[in-house]
Scaffold this motif. Sequence first.
Motif, PDB file in Angstrom:
ATOM      1  N   VAL A   1       0.874  -1.177   0.000  1.00 38.77           N
ATOM      2  CA  VAL A   1       0.000   0.000   0.000  1.00 38.77           C
ATOM      3  C   VAL A   1       0.911   1.226   0.000  1.00 38.77           C
ATOM      4  CG1 VAL A   1      -1.774   1.301   1.235  1.00 38.77           C
ATOM      5  CG2 VAL A   1      -1.830  -1.215   1.244  1.00 38.77           C
ATOM      6  N   TYR A   2       0.870   1.990  -1.082  1.00 35.86           N
ATOM      7  CA  TYR A   2       1.666   3.213  -1.180  1.00 35.86           C
ATOM      8  C   TYR A   2       0.748   4.414  -0.977  1.00 35.86           C
ATOM      9  CZ  TYR A   2       5.017   6.701  -2.781  1.00 35.86           C
ATOM     10  OH  TYR A   2       5.867   7.789  -2.837  1.00 35.86           O
ATOM     11  N   VAL A   3       1.218   5.379  -0.193  1.00 36.84           N
ATOM     12  CA  VAL A   3       0.436   6.599   0.042  1.00 36.84           C
ATOM     13  C   VAL A   3       1.255   7.795  -0.433  1.00 36.84           C
ATOM     14  CG1 VAL A   3      -1.012   7.855   1.672  1.00 36.84           C
ATOM     15  CG2 VAL A   3      -0.343   5.500   2.179  1.00 36.84           C
ATOM     16  N   ALA A   4       0.652   8.634  -1.263  1.00 35.66           N
ATOM     17  CA  ALA A   4       1.319   9.825  -1.782  1.00 35.66           C
ATOM     18  C   ALA A   4       0.530  11.068  -1.376  1.00 35.66           C
ATOM     19  CB  ALA A   4       1.424   9.752  -3.305  1.00 35.66           C
TER      20      ALA A   4
ATOM     21  N   LYS B   1      -0.070  -6.064  -7.369  1.00 31.57           N
ATOM     22  CA  LYS B   1      -0.396  -6.102  -5.935  1.00 31.57           C
ATOM     23  C   LYS B   1       0.035  -4.822  -5.223  1.00 31.57           C
ATOM     24  CE  LYS B   1      -0.854 -10.986  -5.059  1.00 31.57           C
ATOM     25  NZ  LYS B   1      -0.549 -12.059  -4.090  1.00 31.57           N
ATOM     26  N   LEU B   2      -0.067  -3.704  -5.912  1.00 30.22           N
ATOM     27  CA  LEU B   2       0.291  -2.417  -5.327  1.00 30.22           C
ATOM     28  C   LEU B   2      -0.924  -1.487  -5.403  1.00 30.22           C
ATOM     29  CD1 LEU B   2       3.631  -0.505  -6.099  1.00 30.22           C
ATOM     30  CD2 LEU B   2       1.543   0.630  -5.373  1.00 30.22           C
ATOM     31  N   LEU B   3      -1.375  -1.044  -4.253  1.00 30.35           N
ATOM     32  CA  LEU B   3      -2.477  -0.071  -4.180  1.00 30.35           C
ATOM     33  C   LEU B   3      -1.865   1.306  -3.953  1.00 30.35           C
ATOM     34  CD1 LEU B   3      -5.563   0.533  -3.954  1.00 30.35           C
ATOM     35  CD2 LEU B   3      -5.300   0.212  -1.473  1.00 30.35           C
TER      36      LEU B   3
ATOM     37  N   SER C   1     -11.140  -3.899  -0.477  1.00 29.12           N
ATOM     38  CA  SER C   1     -11.226  -4.651  -1.724  1.00 29.12           C
ATOM     39  C   SER C   1      -9.846  -5.161  -2.132  1.00 29.12           C
ATOM     40  CB  SER C   1     -11.819  -3.759  -2.809  1.00 29.12           C
ATOM     41  OG  SER C   1     -11.776  -4.399  -4.057  1.00 29.12           O
ATOM     42  N   PHE C   2      -8.853  -4.293  -2.030  1.00 26.31           N
ATOM     43  CA  PHE C   2      -7.484  -4.655  -2.395  1.00 26.31           C
ATOM     44  C   PHE C   2      -6.936  -5.766  -1.495  1.00 26.31           C
ATOM     45  CE2 PHE C   2      -2.898  -3.844  -1.558  1.00 26.31           C
ATOM     46  CZ  PHE C   2      -2.394  -4.183  -2.803  1.00 26.31           C
TER      47      PHE C   2
END
Length: 302
Positions: A134-137, A196-198, A218-219
């Motif tokens: 899970v990446y957050v920007a 597999k990267l959200l 969902s992810f």
Amino acid sequence: MANQDQKETVSHLRPELFDFHGVSMAHYFTDNCDNVDNFQAKPDDILIATYPKAGTTWVSHLLDLLYFGKSSPKRGVSLPIYERVPFLEFSVPALCPTGVEMSDKMTTSPRLIKTHLPVQFVPKSFWEQKCRIVYVARNAKDNVVSYFHFDRMNSLMPEPGDWPNYLQRFQEGKLVFGSWYDHVKGWWEKKQVYPKLLYLHYEDLAEDIDRELDRVCSFLGVCPTEEERRQVKEGVKFDAMKKNSMANYSTMNVMDFKISPFIRKGKVGDWKNHFTVYQNEQFDKEYQKKMMNTTLKFRTEI
């Protein structure tokens, strides 16, 4: 955590910035690089990745509540976030075990692990094990403001200097963990080839937590009950996290909350209180150049 002697040992040692394989770093995040490189991920590990001050703790706390809030309802208010979600590359022996050691000792499943590493530095075992990430920007303007206040209060970071100088260095990628531009774009490009990267945006989370929680669930393939969802949403509200000593880093003695709290404002658009008109114009010109060849878009207000 650290006692007073340990705090003094660390606080007099604000690190210097140096070049680490083309990325600006501080030694507290590279001293254990061999063990980080060789870290053995497990298939059900979830890696939470961000550029610093982009919503890492917010999403870490959210995922921890989502997975363990029901089985361990007191966990979120009894165990510090840095123990629930170890910081993989962190290495300050005077304070605590390294992030690798803490991750290796975890008994929870899945293991939630956080990193600020640019995508090219992530241990290869995460890709080999096909771990979910899970990446957050966060938009660059709010991100640099938050990072500035964080560096002012955190003695594990290099001296920030004044705001105009700091803003200039942000544009040049001369802050710990390097260029924001390279970081967010590097992970965005990885998302195009690694399913597999959200990729989450801080602004979207701030605008509609329900919608983004749906995307996260969902992810991850989890189906919380309505009550569990409610508890997660309550737990990750800004005021709840700011007051929660297990989420707000107030137990970390290297941070001086008299200068600035770790969880400061959490607003989208706070950059307007820091940028002058001239700084904003110059920033926009540079931003256009650096973000020209990407489909990645950000909002600086909602």
